[in-house]
Design an enzyme around this catalytic site. Structure first.
Site, mmCIF file in Angstrom:
data_model
loop_
_atom_site.group_PDB
_atom_site.id
_atom_site.type_symbol
_atom_site.label_atom_id
_atom_site.label_comp_id
_atom_site.label_asym_id
_atom_site.label_seq_id
_atom_site.Cartn_x
_atom_site.Cartn_y
_atom_site.Cartn_z
ATOM 1 N N ASP A 115 -4.006 7.342 -26.885
ATOM 2 C CA ASP A 115 -5.149 7.463 -25.981
ATOM 3 C C ASP A 115 -6.187 8.433 -26.527
ATOM 4 O O ASP A 115 -5.891 9.284 -27.369
ATOM 5 C CB ASP A 115 -4.686 7.932 -24.600
ATOM 6 C CG ASP A 115 -4.086 9.338 -24.633
ATOM 7 O OD1 ASP A 115 -3.358 9.629 -25.602
ATOM 8 O OD2 ASP A 115 -4.334 10.107 -23.701
ATOM 9 N N GLU A 116 -7.400 8.296 -26.046
ATOM 10 C CA GLU A 116 -8.496 9.232 -26.296
ATOM 11 C C GLU A 116 -8.652 9.581 -27.778
ATOM 12 O O GLU A 116 -8.901 10.735 -28.136
ATOM 13 C CB GLU A 116 -8.302 10.496 -25.451
ATOM 14 C CG GLU A 116 -8.355 10.190 -23.953
ATOM 15 C CD GLU A 116 -8.054 11.396 -23.073
ATOM 16 O OE1 GLU A 116 -8.674 11.507 -22.009
ATOM 17 O OE2 GLU A 116 -7.199 12.227 -23.454
#
Length: 563
Positions: free
Chosen positions: A366-367
């Site tokens: 993620d991210e």
């Protein structure tokens, strides 16, 4: 967004000044576990002693089925059973199962002895009366985690096909007793269990809780305490977020500076910490004794500053950044174009897989804002292949669907009401290709979200999340508008990120009472989900949580008992 503007102040049951509150004392399981009647304690797994909370003055028996999570089928009727000084716990199992059944019987005895003051000897073989634990049922409808509880004047019988079911049945049995049964000193009875039959199986196979030990390190004792609390509500997965920008929390022999240097700090610049391999094995074993599977996460290719600071060669420019103690996200990335990066991933996954008997290994994903899309796809292709090489099932945050999830991969969805249609449709497309989903919508079950504007701890980027909002949604239909079929949902998980969390009391005040509701979404049939009836059952958990020392938030939406 979440429900905004709740005006009632946040109230907690107790405040303690100790950083680490140790949890209840249970001796470790052994194959032939001797009864420790004089000590008054015998159970599954080892745990340090905890501070005994103030007594709970609740000695009323629970109506059959008035537990959390709600059982699948309840048929009340007949006389209750009363636990007395003559009660025995009888273990009835095949020779192959007798060891596990006796362990669970000893665990139950360890729960009941301190508060009742009774010896409650654990014996093997057939017999009438008392509490009977039967393992090895031929009833296939009970599955791996189901159980049947039958209560009447003559005794209580718990029946299951597998140890997990028997253990979950014990959690229901303890909730049918007065809340004061959870005390660690002798209490007044009576200790009655309502008459009737409960037949119970879970809705979803995956019912998880995630604990972020990277932003703020949590000790072995703190994690064990949380495991005990999760077990009460039939949670069966513990997802440990072991690495992030602020800290690397697991020893890796082939890259020793990851823990020694990368684990030396945390948010705000505290001392940090990490688990040795022996400590991690101990946590895995302790979780297994409570029927929880540990799912380790190494977040890749972003959220990696602790690793980048530890080894300069993992950076594209060969220069190690300083350790990081802030809370920003998305600024770090492994160098996808360097072969040493994949040597690193291979070594870490190999060592972690060898420590982890469970089937899942979480690789984050993620991210990764500092990784180009092209590099992200190439990296995740290779990282997933490494996980499969070492015999584990890939789990990643739902951004994994922006690459190509391997066959059998699981995506953990953390989007919320304002997540864009394109992202939801991409996740749906992955499910049509076979990817399963674990649902963790941030504005519903992120336990670090504030309850209301008066909540001191936590964050509010996904909105405020009161207890009703965390409970009142249906995993089966949550992404139906994007085209996600009900059978694509593997289960639910409640993450707890620790940017603002340091102590066990703080952890509990954010997790409880929302966590029991998430557990019910995962366990109980959809037909039982009703906020108005649930909040009454949840209110009855208040004295139990008090007796267990859980520092829960007294939501104004729940009719908690007075006192």
């Amino acid at each position: 967004m979440g429900v905004l503007g709740r005006s009632a102040p946040q109230v907690r049951t107790r405040r303690r000044d100790t950083l680490v509150r140790q949890h209840r004392s249970f001796p470790r399981l052994f194959g032939s576990l001797l009864l420790v009647v004089a000590a008054g304690v015998s159970s599954v797994g080892a745990a340090p002693e905890r501070v005994r909370p103030a007594p709970a003055h609740d000695v009323k028996a629970r109506p059959l089925g008035q537990v959390v999570p709600a059982p699948a089928r309840v048929r009340p009727g007949g006389s209750p059973y009363a636990i007395t000084a003559s009660t025995r716990i009888r273990v009835d199992a095949s020779r192959a199962d007798s060891r596990e059944a006796r362990r669970i019987g000893s665990y139950l005895a360890g729960l009941l002895r301190p508060s009742t003051g009774y010896a409650l000897p654990v014996t093997e073989g057939h017999g009438d009366g008392g509490i009977r634990l039967r393992l090895g049922s031929s009833d296939r409808s009970l599955g791996e985690e189901g159980y049947r509880l039958e209560s009447g004047r003559g005794g209580v019988t718990l029946t299951a096909r597998e140890p997990a079911g028997l253990f979950h049945g014990v959690q229901t049995l303890r909730q049918l007793l007065p809340a004061s049964v959870e005390e660690r000193s002798r209490q007044r009875g009576p200790w009655t269990i309502a008459g009737g039959t409960i037949t119970d199986t879970p809705r979803y196979a995956y019912r998880g809780a995630m604990l972020d030990v990277s932003r703020h390190f949590m000790t072995v004792s703190q994690v064990k305490l949380y495991i005990d609390q999760l077990a009460l509500y039939k949670i069966n997965k513990l997802h440990l977020h072991l690495s992030d920008d602020q800290g690397w929390r697991i020893a890796v022999d082939s890259w020793p500076r990851l823990a020694a240097y990368g684990g030396s700090t945390q948010v705000g610049g505290g001392p940090g910490g990490y688990y040795t391999k022996a400590q991690y094995r101990d946590l895995v074993s302790y979780a297994a004794s409570r029927q929880l599977e540990v799912i380790p996460e190494i977040d890749l290719p972003g959220h990696t500053n602790a690793a980048l600071a530890s080894y300069a060669e993992l950076n594209c420019d060969g220069v190690a950044p300083p350790l990081y103690t802030g809370t920003s996200v998305g600024f770090s990335s492994l160098c996808a174009g360097k072969e040493v990066t994949y040597d690193f991933v291979d070594d870490v996954v190999r060592e972690l897989a060898a420590l982890t008997p469970g089937k899942y290994l979480h690789i984050g994903g993620d991210e990764a804002h500092s990784t180009s899309h092209e590099d992200y796809v190439a990296f995740m292709d290779r990282a997933q292949a490494i996980v499969r090489k070492y015999g584990k099932t890939v789990v990643g945050w739902h951004q994994l669907t922006g690459a190509t999830p391997v066959k059998g991969a699981v995506a953990q969805y953390w989007g919320y009401d304002e997540t864009g249609a394109d992202e939801r449709l991409r996740v749906a497309a992955a499910t049509k290709a076979g990817t399963r989903l674990v649902l963790s919508p941030a504005d519903r079950v992120y336990l670090d979200m504030k309850y209301d504007r008066n909540t001191v701890l936590g964050q509010a980027w996904a909105g405020y999340t009161e207890v009703d909002r965390a409970y009142d949604w249906n995993p089966a239909t949550y992404l139906a508008d994007a085209g996600v079929a009900e059978d694509a949902v593997l289960g639910v998980e409640a993450p707890l990120w620790t940017e603002t969390i340091v102590t066990s009391d703080q952890l509990e005040s954010m997790a409880f009472p929302r966590l029991p509701g998430v557990a019910e979404l995962g366990w109980s049939p959809a037909a039982t989900h009703d906020w108005n009836t649930y909040k009454s059952r949840l209110a009855a958990q208040g004295p139990r949580m008090t007796a267990l020392g859980i520092d829960y938030y007294r939501s104004p939406l729940v009719p908690w008992p007075a006192g």
